[in-house]
Design an enzyme around this catalytic site. Structure first.
Site, PDB file in Angstrom:
ATOM      1  CG  ASP A 149      -1.820  -1.189   1.311  1.00  0.00           C
ATOM      2  OD1 ASP A 149      -2.080  -1.780   0.251  1.00  0.00           O
ATOM      3  OD2 ASP A 149      -2.244  -1.545   2.425  1.00  0.00           O
ATOM      4  N   GLY A 192      -4.870  -0.964  -1.740  1.00  0.00           N
ATOM      5  CA  GLY A 192      -4.223   0.243  -1.209  1.00  0.00           C
ATOM      6  C   GLY A 192      -4.778   0.687   0.127  1.00  0.00           C
TER       7      GLY A 192
HETATM    8  O1  F6P Z   1      -2.312  -4.041   3.251  1.00  0.00           O
HETATM    9  C1  F6P Z   1      -2.152  -4.833   2.121  1.00  0.00           C
HETATM   10  C2  F6P Z   1      -3.465  -5.269   1.567  1.00  0.00           C
HETATM   11  O2  F6P Z   1      -3.219  -6.041   0.408  1.00  0.00           O
HETATM   12  C3  F6P Z   1      -4.449  -4.144   1.277  1.00  0.00           C
HETATM   13  O3  F6P Z   1      -4.136  -3.461   0.085  1.00  0.00           O
HETATM   14  C4  F6P Z   1      -5.750  -4.904   1.251  1.00  0.00           C
HETATM   15  O4  F6P Z   1      -6.808  -4.063   1.584  1.00  0.00           O
HETATM   16  C5  F6P Z   1      -5.564  -5.957   2.299  1.00  0.00           C
HETATM   17  O5  F6P Z   1      -4.167  -6.090   2.490  1.00  0.00           O
HETATM   18  C6  F6P Z   1      -6.139  -7.308   1.967  1.00  0.00           C
HETATM   19  O6  F6P Z   1      -5.975  -8.141   3.075  1.00  0.00           O
HETATM   20  P1  F6P Z   1      -6.239  -9.707   3.051  1.00  0.00           P
HETATM   21  O7  F6P Z   1      -5.061 -10.355   2.382  1.00  0.00           O
HETATM   22  O8  F6P Z   1      -6.353 -10.072   4.481  1.00  0.00           O
HETATM   23  O9  F6P Z   1      -7.490  -9.935   2.272  1.00  0.00           O
END
Ligand code: F6P
Length: 370
Positions: A149, A192
């Site tokens: 992000d 992001g």
């Molecule tokens: O913080 C990194 C990120 O990929 C964000 O961009 C996204 O909102 C989130 O993590 C997704 O998380 P998860 O892998 O738990 O679905």
């Protein structure tokens, strides 16, 4: 334990916590190489983030273990964005789950394996835990900032971002050719969280017509006006890049799910579909939506991310050996520097509205829907 430089550190531990990002393996490799070759240290890898410290899951990391991992995405140690030792779910005899402080188990695991200092590769959530371990127990710890992000305030850039940006840009390039052939509007939702770095920079690199980011709430009528303006000028397709955290003026971000025991409980997602539906309804132009999702987190890191990650991994070991605990290595272009962990966490870095990137986009005719 007392603060101050520990004499004769022989073994260090390394863990990756939070969501993965391309380049974690490059950090691990560089740390192991510098620790073993330069300082003659032993390295213990902790598996599955802080969960490995709580549940005692570790393995030795020697030079052979990091052979060939530089171009590999993900993390050889595994990771999780759950397992906070200060707020850990414990199943009771009656079947209920209670959150407890189990940080003493972290100290036990470290002592058992004679790990005297720790490198934590993580985003905001994991670095907050690292900061707490330093503040409460004076545990010699150094942080390495990681997230696709790019929203950590204390570093110019996080590794993983460049790879995610490249993936998103390639997606826009591909959407362009099919959009043009079918005279369609293509909406691409990118990740992001609460910052619009991926959307803004991928939108610029891929030549998007509309970019919607959390920092600039949008008016769907303005988005449609831009698309109509393009149609009137004979451009029969448009590319709209939407950050997952984008929201309409006066509206809320779209939450996909809430994960109770995660460092970051809220998962965003769904704004792309809403924007796509509204564009089609209002302009009458056929619209398709792509949600890029975790493709942005996967795959081989770019050369930029491999180098940045390697620099940070090496610097983390140097910092530990200099006795500068409780700090996080960071990029202060063109140098690698460090900041206290406490300053590095808590405040996220959003796209500044006065940034030259926003100005460039506006001057080039890209709409932010405002
Ligand atoms: O913080 C990194 C990120 O990929 C964000 O961009 C996204 O909102 C989130 O993590 C997704 O998380 P998860 O892998 O738990 O679905």
């Amino acid at each position: 334990m007392t603060r101050g430089k520990r004499k004769g550190i022989k073994t260090i531990g390394i863990l990756s916590g939070g969501g993965d990002a391309p380049g974690i393996n490059a950090v691990i490799r560089a740390s192991v190489k510098v620790a073993v070759r330069h300082y003659g240290l032993k390295v213990t890898g902790i598996e599955q983030g802080f969960g490995g410290l709580i549940e005692d899951r570790t393995r030795k990391l020697g030079l052979k273990d990091v052979m060939g991992i530089l171009p590999r995405g993900g993390t050889i140690l595994g990771t999780t964005n759950r397992d906070n030792p200060f707020h850990y779910p414990v199943r009771l005899e009656n079947g209920n789950v209670e959150f407890r402080d189990v940080s003493d188990r972290v100290l036990e695991t470290l002592q058992k394996h004679r790990i005297e200092a720790l490198i934590v590769i993580g985003g905001d959530g994991s670095l907050k835990i690292a900061s707490q371990l330093w503040n409460r127990f004076s545990l010699p710890v150094v942080g390495v900032p990681k997230t696709i992000d790019n929203d950590l305030s204390a570093t110019d850039q996080t590794f993983g971002f460049d790879t995610a940006l490249t993936t998103a840009t390639e997606a826009i390039d591909k959407l362009h050719t099919t959009a043009e052939s079918h005279y369609r509007i293509m909406v691409l939702e990118v990740m992001g969280r609460y910052a619009g770095w991926i959307a803004l920079q991928a939108g610029l690199a891929g030549g998007a017509d509309v970019i919607l980011i959390p920092e600039i709430p949008f008016d769907i009528n303005k988005v449609c006006a831009k698309i109509r303006e393009r149609s009137a000028a004979g451009k029969q397709f448009s590319i709209v890049v939407v950050a997952e955290g984008a929201r309409p003026i006066g509206g809320e971000m779209v939450v996909k799910k809430v994960i109770k025991d995660s460092f970051e409980q809220i998962r965003l997602g769904g704004i792309g579909n809403l924007v796509g539906e509204q564009i089609e309804e209002r302009t009458g132009i056929e619209t398709r939506v792509t949600v890029l999702g975790h493709l942005q987190r996967g795959g081989s890191p770019t050369a930029f991310d491999r180098i940045l990650a390697s620099r940070l991994g090496a610097a983390a070991v140097n910092l530990l050996m200099e006795g500068r605990y409780g700090e996080m290595v960071c990029l202060r272009t063109p140098h690698i520097a460090s900041v206290p962990l406490a300053e590095a966490v808590g405040e996220i870095r959003r796209v500044p509205l006065g940034s030259d990137l926003v100005r460039l986009a506006r001057q080039a005719g890209i709409s932010f829907g405002d």
